[in-house]
Scaffold this motif. Structure first.
Motif, PDB file in Angstrom:
ATOM      1  N   GLU A  67      -8.324  -3.091  41.467  1.00  0.00           N
ATOM      2  CA  GLU A  67      -8.235  -2.760  42.893  1.00  0.00           C
ATOM      3  C   GLU A  67      -7.601  -3.915  43.675  1.00  0.00           C
ATOM      4  O   GLU A  67      -8.091  -4.327  44.721  1.00  0.00           O
ATOM      5  CB  GLU A  67      -9.620  -2.398  43.448  1.00  0.00           C
ATOM      6  CG  GLU A  67      -9.548  -1.496  44.673  1.00  0.00           C
ATOM      7  CD  GLU A  67     -10.842  -0.756  44.944  1.00  0.00           C
ATOM      8  OE1 GLU A  67     -11.064  -0.383  46.103  1.00  0.00           O
ATOM      9  OE2 GLU A  67     -11.638  -0.529  44.000  1.00  0.00           O
ATOM     10  N   GLN A  68      -6.494  -4.405  43.130  1.00  0.00           N
ATOM     11  CA  GLN A  68      -5.843  -5.595  43.671  1.00  0.00           C
ATOM     12  C   GLN A  68      -4.396  -5.287  44.030  1.00  0.00           C
ATOM     13  O   GLN A  68      -3.675  -4.645  43.263  1.00  0.00           O
ATOM     14  CB  GLN A  68      -5.893  -6.726  42.633  1.00  0.00           C
ATOM     15  CG  GLN A  68      -5.179  -8.001  43.060  1.00  0.00           C
ATOM     16  CD  GLN A  68      -4.924  -8.920  41.894  1.00  0.00           C
ATOM     17  OE1 GLN A  68      -5.751  -9.055  40.989  1.00  0.00           O
ATOM     18  NE2 GLN A  68      -3.771  -9.567  41.882  1.00  0.00           N
ATOM     19  N   CYS A  76      -3.068  -1.777  42.216  1.00  0.00           N
ATOM     20  CA  CYS A  76      -3.491  -1.391  40.865  1.00  0.00           C
ATOM     21  C   CYS A  76      -3.903   0.078  40.814  1.00  0.00           C
ATOM     22  O   CYS A  76      -4.403   0.634  41.791  1.00  0.00           O
ATOM     23  CB  CYS A  76      -4.689  -2.231  40.434  1.00  0.00           C
ATOM     24  SG  CYS A  76      -4.328  -3.940  40.062  1.00  0.00           S
ATOM     25  N   ALA A  77      -3.715   0.668  39.648  1.00  0.00           N
ATOM     26  CA  ALA A  77      -4.147   2.054  39.458  1.00  0.00           C
ATOM     27  C   ALA A  77      -5.663   2.169  39.343  1.00  0.00           C
ATOM     28  O   ALA A  77      -6.240   3.212  39.667  1.00  0.00           O
ATOM     29  CB  ALA A  77      -3.486   2.637  38.204  1.00  0.00           C
ATOM     30  N   PRO A  97     -12.740 -10.102  37.857  1.00  0.00           N
ATOM     31  CA  PRO A  97     -11.410  -9.867  38.400  1.00  0.00           C
ATOM     32  C   PRO A  97     -11.117 -10.819  39.555  1.00  0.00           C
ATOM     33  O   PRO A  97     -11.894 -11.745  39.826  1.00  0.00           O
ATOM     34  CB  PRO A  97     -11.480  -8.417  38.860  1.00  0.00           C
ATOM     35  CG  PRO A  97     -12.907  -8.253  39.277  1.00  0.00           C
ATOM     36  CD  PRO A  97     -13.726  -9.143  38.368  1.00  0.00           C
ATOM     37  N   PHE A  98     -10.013 -10.566  40.268  1.00  0.00           N
ATOM     38  CA  PHE A  98      -9.492 -11.521  41.237  1.00  0.00           C
ATOM     39  C   PHE A  98      -9.513 -10.974  42.663  1.00  0.00           C
ATOM     40  O   PHE A  98      -8.912  -9.932  42.953  1.00  0.00           O
ATOM     41  CB  PHE A  98      -8.050 -11.879  40.888  1.00  0.00           C
ATOM     42  CG  PHE A  98      -7.906 -12.543  39.553  1.00  0.00           C
ATOM     43  CD1 PHE A  98      -7.955 -13.918  39.432  1.00  0.00           C
ATOM     44  CD2 PHE A  98      -7.736 -11.788  38.399  1.00  0.00           C
ATOM     45  CE1 PHE A  98      -7.834 -14.543  38.196  1.00  0.00           C
ATOM     46  CE2 PHE A  98      -7.605 -12.391  37.154  1.00  0.00           C
ATOM     47  CZ  PHE A  98      -7.658 -13.780  37.057  1.00  0.00           C
ATOM     48  N   ALA A  99     -10.174 -11.710  43.539  1.00  0.00           N
ATOM     49  CA  ALA A  99     -10.019 -11.477  44.976  1.00  0.00           C
ATOM     50  C   ALA A  99      -8.750 -12.225  45.381  1.00  0.00           C
ATOM     51  O   ALA A  99      -8.723 -13.453  45.367  1.00  0.00           O
ATOM     52  CB  ALA A  99     -11.227 -12.000  45.739  1.00  0.00           C
ATOM     53  N   ALA A 100      -7.708 -11.475  45.691  1.00  0.00           N
ATOM     54  CA  ALA A 100      -6.375 -12.058  45.813  1.00  0.00           C
ATOM     55  C   ALA A 100      -6.003 -12.343  47.260  1.00  0.00           C
ATOM     56  O   ALA A 100      -5.916 -11.432  48.087  1.00  0.00           O
ATOM     57  CB  ALA A 100      -5.340 -11.131  45.185  1.00  0.00           C
ATOM     58  N   VAL A 111     -12.451 -12.085  50.447  1.00  0.00           N
ATOM     59  CA  VAL A 111     -13.613 -11.952  49.564  1.00  0.00           C
ATOM     60  C   VAL A 111     -14.576 -10.887  50.080  1.00  0.00           C
ATOM     61  O   VAL A 111     -15.116 -10.089  49.298  1.00  0.00           O
ATOM     62  CB  VAL A 111     -14.314 -13.310  49.401  1.00  0.00           C
ATOM     63  CG1 VAL A 111     -15.633 -13.142  48.652  1.00  0.00           C
ATOM     64  CG2 VAL A 111     -13.403 -14.286  48.671  1.00  0.00           C
ATOM     65  N   ALA A 112     -14.789 -10.834  51.385  1.00  0.00           N
ATOM     66  CA  ALA A 112     -15.709  -9.833  51.942  1.00  0.00           C
ATOM     67  C   ALA A 112     -15.221  -8.422  51.670  1.00  0.00           C
ATOM     68  O   ALA A 112     -16.003  -7.532  51.315  1.00  0.00           O
ATOM     69  CB  ALA A 112     -15.870 -10.062  53.442  1.00  0.00           C
ATOM     70  N   ASP A 113     -13.926  -8.198  51.821  1.00  0.00           N
ATOM     71  CA  ASP A 113     -13.359  -6.873  51.556  1.00  0.00           C
ATOM     72  C   ASP A 113     -13.484  -6.521  50.076  1.00  0.00           C
ATOM     73  O   ASP A 113     -13.867  -5.400  49.721  1.00  0.00           O
ATOM     74  CB  ASP A 113     -11.895  -6.846  51.979  1.00  0.00           C
ATOM     75  CG  ASP A 113     -11.217  -5.533  51.638  1.00  0.00           C
ATOM     76  OD1 ASP A 113     -11.592  -4.498  52.212  1.00  0.00           O
ATOM     77  OD2 ASP A 113     -10.314  -5.539  50.765  1.00  0.00           O
ATOM     78  N   TYR A 114     -13.200  -7.484  49.208  1.00  0.00           N
ATOM     79  CA  TYR A 114     -13.266  -7.233  47.769  1.00  0.00           C
ATOM     80  C   TYR A 114     -14.698  -6.979  47.328  1.00  0.00           C
ATOM     81  O   TYR A 114     -14.969  -6.084  46.514  1.00  0.00           O
ATOM     82  CB  TYR A 114     -12.679  -8.433  47.033  1.00  0.00           C
ATOM     83  CG  TYR A 114     -12.095  -8.111  45.682  1.00  0.00           C
ATOM     84  CD1 TYR A 114     -11.110  -7.141  45.536  1.00  0.00           C
ATOM     85  CD2 TYR A 114     -12.516  -8.797  44.547  1.00  0.00           C
ATOM     86  CE1 TYR A 114     -10.560  -6.856  44.301  1.00  0.00           C
ATOM     87  CE2 TYR A 114     -11.971  -8.528  43.300  1.00  0.00           C
ATOM     88  CZ  TYR A 114     -10.993  -7.556  43.186  1.00  0.00           C
ATOM     89  OH  TYR A 114     -10.449  -7.273  41.949  1.00  0.00           O
TER      90      TYR A 114
END
Length: 492
Positions: A67-68, A76-77, A97-100, A111-114
């Protein structure tokens, strides 16, 4: 304890392996934690007979994209639901995974959204890395230290991709913060200008098919950047981890740095064991399905990666799951006119990561079962501050367990997988050995080919100081190179 009521779950008669040992034992679980190991434990409220099976720690995939939004602006799919379901079916019980961060984004908001996305959807446990692309003074002095205190103790930096890359000066700033605050820096090491230079000249000559992605991303771009990253880390006397090592020369750079006693760590991925540049040279745009960065190389590089995983040069085996559909939403943003420069970089592999290595590594006689556990679980937990809560089977550890049938043969196909990608680069490959029961914190997550845990039932895992950082604080040289001039009591 011998009272049946003491256990919510008992796994009996299995062959248990950790990164250090293999033994026969029963496992007693209560409240999501392993509370007993021994012979002859009584059945729990739920009892599993694992005779003839291997009982292993649930896998940890510490490098996957979920979800990045990519640096090219492509989503991402897989969201947190499809990705974690896919992970669980493949024997993985924790992902990181990565908070981008993209340029202009504030790290706390990223980060809050992720975190909100993960909390709503994940079915297994998860942590986060950060992708740091905008190391402003606010980020370096305030945001990063706060996020590290809150359990996000690693971040990834890029030496390539115009929208993400940091220059050497910025990398040194990031290494300084990581050293001061107790975090680990992960480095995507490719020389951006070398890639741009070759890519431009290929395009000018009409060489735009997917296979030219592997030409543009020359092995020299990887080995040069790897050496440069090592040199920057050496100057600062700070541990780093080189992600997705692909080429023979890059493996040699990592090995040489370790031989010098430098705190250099590295990972590799399935695509560098099971694919080569020949796969990218497919008719039409089919080769785009195999485009990732760095790209798969040749047979010599495959063997170097295998040897690195065997001898410890490469300590971690991750998927680098980068799920993009084979259409305009992902791999082919310009349809039939898509060139190798346009293709979304990355291949899927979250679900098949562990079965591929189990089949070819363990049952193929290349690695021991203990090394398999180290590469797929224990070393991830140690490296990223999760051990011993995750990554092992021991009293006090989370009951994250995968029960493997070593005799089961599976032919990998898109139709059997649970991600949202729509293709697999391993289509038609037959593997031996598959996780048939997967347990997440004592909950039966996968059994009889069915999912048994709910959307949003996974938990965020706050991570501690990474082991490479703790080790370096004990063994590092405070007078190394320029470090002596930065101490608080140094002369002005």
């Amino acid at each position: 304890m011998t009272d049946t009521a003491a256990f919510d779950l008992t796994i009996r008669n299995g062959r248990v392996s950790t990164a250090n040992d293999t033994f026969h034992a029963d496992i007693g679980v209560r409240d999501g934690v392993i509370v007993a190991l021994g012979q002859g434990l009584p059945p729990g409220a739920r009892d599993i007979d694992a005779a003839g099976r291997w009982v292993l720690p649930g896998g940890i995939d510490s490098h996957c994209h979920v979800e990045q939004l990519s640096g090219m602006g492509i989503m991402c799919a897989d969201d947190f639901y499809s990705a974690t379901v896919s992970a669980a079916f493949g024997g993985t019980t924790t992902i990181i995974p990565f908070a981008a961060q993209h340029r202009g984004n504030a790290l706390p908001e990223v980060v809050a959204d992720y975190a909100r996305r993960a909390e709503e959807k994940a079915v297994i446990d998860y942590g986060f890395h950060l992708i740091l692309s905008d190391p402003t003074e606010q980020a370096l002095k305030h945001d990063l230290p706060e996020l590290i205190k809150n359990g996000i103790t690693s971040f990834k930096v890029f030496m390539t991709y115009d929208r993400l890359k940091l220059d050497d000066y910025q990398l040194l700033d990031v290494l300084e913060v990581a050293d001061r605050e107790g975090a680990l820096v992960m480095v995507h090491a490719e020389n951006n200008d070398m890639i741009r230079w070759v890519a431009r000249r290929l395009a000018e000559r009409g060489m735009t098919a997917p296979k030219y992605h592997a030409v543009a991303h020359t092995p020299l771009a990887e080995s040069e950047a790897t050496n440069r990253a090592v040199t920057l880390a050496r100057m600062m006397d700070v541990p780093i981890l080189i992600v997705h090592v692909a080429g023979l020369e890059a493996v040699r750079v990592v090995h040489s740095s370790q031989a010098l006693g430098l705190p250099i760590h590295a990972e590799s991925c399935p695509q560098y064991l099971f694919l080569t540049a020949d796969d990218i040279d497919a008719p039409g745009l089919e080769g785009a399905k195999f485009c990732c960065s760095p790209p798969p190389r040749d047979a010599a590089s495959q063997e170097a990666v295998w040897q690195g995983l065997i001898d410890g040069t490469l300590q971690i085996y991750s998927s680098d799951h980068a799920p993009y559909r084979f259409d305009a939403s992902g791999k082919l943003p310009k349809g039939d006119a898509t060139t190798f420069k346009d293709v979304a970089n990355g291949v899927p592999g979250l679900e098949v990561r562990m079965p591929l290595l189990f089949s070819e590594g363990v049952l193929g006689g290349r690695i021991s079962i203990e090394r398999f556990v180290a590469l797929t679980a224990a070393n991830h937990a140690r490296t990223y501050g999760l051990y011993p809560q995750k990554g092992t089977i021991a009293v006090g550890a989370d009951a994250d367990i995968a029960i493997w049938n070593p005799e089961r043969e599976v032919t990998i196909s898109t139709s059997m997988l649970h991600d949202n990608v729509g293709y697999t680069p391993y289509e038609g490959r037959t593997v031996r050995g598959w996780p048939e029961v997967v347990i997440s914190r004592g909950r039966i997550a996968i059994e009889n080919g069915q999912l048994h845990v709910e959307r949003g039932s996974g938990r965020f895992v706050k991570r501690g100081t990474p082991e490479p950082v703790l080790r370096q604080r004990l063994t590092g040289n405070p007078n190394a190179l320029v470090r002596k001039y930065f101490s608080a009591d140094s002369a002005a």
